[in-house]
Design a protein around this motif. Sequence first.
Motif, PDB file in Angstrom:
ATOM      1  N   TYR A  99     -12.363  38.881  68.465  1.00 38.20           N
ATOM      2  CA  TYR A  99     -12.108  39.839  69.532  1.00 38.20           C
ATOM      3  C   TYR A  99     -10.617  39.842  69.839  1.00 38.20           C
ATOM      4  O   TYR A  99      -9.985  38.785  69.894  1.00 38.20           O
ATOM      5  CB  TYR A  99     -12.877  39.478  70.808  1.00 38.20           C
ATOM      6  N   THR A 128     -17.376  44.681  71.997  1.00 37.70           N
ATOM      7  CA  THR A 128     -17.873  43.948  73.155  1.00 37.70           C
ATOM      8  C   THR A 128     -18.718  42.766  72.708  1.00 37.70           C
ATOM      9  O   THR A 128     -19.266  42.748  71.609  1.00 37.70           O
ATOM     10  CB  THR A 128     -18.701  44.858  74.073  1.00 37.70           C
ATOM     11  N   SER A 190     -10.427  43.580  73.898  1.00 39.13           N
ATOM     12  CA  SER A 190     -11.765  43.374  74.452  1.00 39.13           C
ATOM     13  C   SER A 190     -11.801  42.467  75.668  1.00 39.13           C
ATOM     14  O   SER A 190     -12.867  42.290  76.265  1.00 39.13           O
ATOM     15  CB  SER A 190     -12.684  42.781  73.383  1.00 39.13           C
TER      16      SER A 190
END
Length: 474
Positions: A99, A128, A190
Amino acid sequence: MVYLIPLLSLVATVHAAATPRASTRASRDSVELLRRIPAAKSYDEVGAWARQNKLSVEAKYGMRTMNEKRSTGTNLLVNQGLDSSFYGSLAVGTPAVSYNVVLDTGSADMWLADSSSCGTSRCGGIPTFATSESSSVKDTKTPFSIVYGSGFASGRLVSDTVQMAGFSVSNQVFGLCNNVSQDLLSYPVSGLLGLAFQTIAASEATPFWEALVKDGTWDSPLMAFQLTRYANMTRGKSLEPGGSFTMGFVNSSLYTGDIDYNNIPSGQGTYWVQEMTSLTVQGNSISLPSGSQSYAAIDTGTTLIGGPPSAIASIYAQIEGSRVGTGDYEGYYLYPCKTIVDVTVAFGGRSWPISNADFQVDQASSTLCVGAFFAISGGGSAPAWIVGDTFLKNVYSVYRYNPPSVGFAQLSAYSLSLNGANDPIPTPTIGSVAATVSATSLVKGKNAAVSSHIRAESTLTVVISITTIALFLL
């Protein structure tokens, strides 16, 4: 064999469900390696690689003594939007998934956007975190909320394994946020990884970096940044190499001379605080009060420099033709673009110049430009000054845990050569873990965790994060 894999470009292809190399290795006898012609490296860079290579082999085969320190790690940065932001990645969960996150010395919490209810309207389609896709995640069901100058994020606290640059913390507590204010996250970022002290953590959890340093995992109890500059490049691309972030050591190829350390003022183990002791503009000194009224947070997560309105007014009073901004420019000042602005700042030690290319943020009209110093209203526990990347691009900055201090050093000729360089863009990858800390990040309380952490941010302030170098042990 031990390979140190350099990171290649991955902007639009980071997906939360992407399968990492580490999990692929478990299911096959061999792993295909992608090679490229390496860029020329300095003597110190090659030496750092050789040292890490040796330590990794010794660690793998149990050759190191219990009294030795564990390791070091390096993360490469990506410069986005001509110095508008610096983004990167870490890996979370089992199997590990990468991420992009903000790497922020101005806060202490880690959080990611929640896949279950953070819709595209609020999270802009960014990758996500899905609890259903990690076998090691634990849900504490403790509420979490944090407020920044540019927005807020809220949800609940969970824990999982977090990896970065060959380090790993199991049971790392972080926020899983299903309510994120508009524009707080920009694709492909993110979430956020805070690098300040646990004392200001809304979650009350031990930050990732602090868990590692307290366990003695790092060779030295410090971390350091070197940031690149592309804002003054007429042909700069939207994504460029952004510099480096090191954990557990300082890269001597990136600075020259001594590191000028100044201790964090007593009782200020919250942000990375320094007292601003000198400020000059066009050769003229700006009067600064002593003590807490001149405390400054050294903040990689803020692009510009915010300060008390009276001091900001004094700065622009030294720049002929400057004027107070209005409307969207409230708190900012405009000045003639043709003016070369000479600014120096000191934090108890030597003075450091700020490049005119960093002072000049953008062009507001055919003749007027926006200055990088802007006015903020103090309050709460926030220091009077927030010193961001406008300053940090001009120095090699070091954040030392023990004794608690911040150090600055002059950038080396090699570092300066990276400004505007036409080099490949680093990208995240996931590899084996060289050093691990277990169950060190635990929530202290059961009550809802709420932070009033207000940062000096505005519509011109953006985020910083780091891209990971991973060690593959094959």
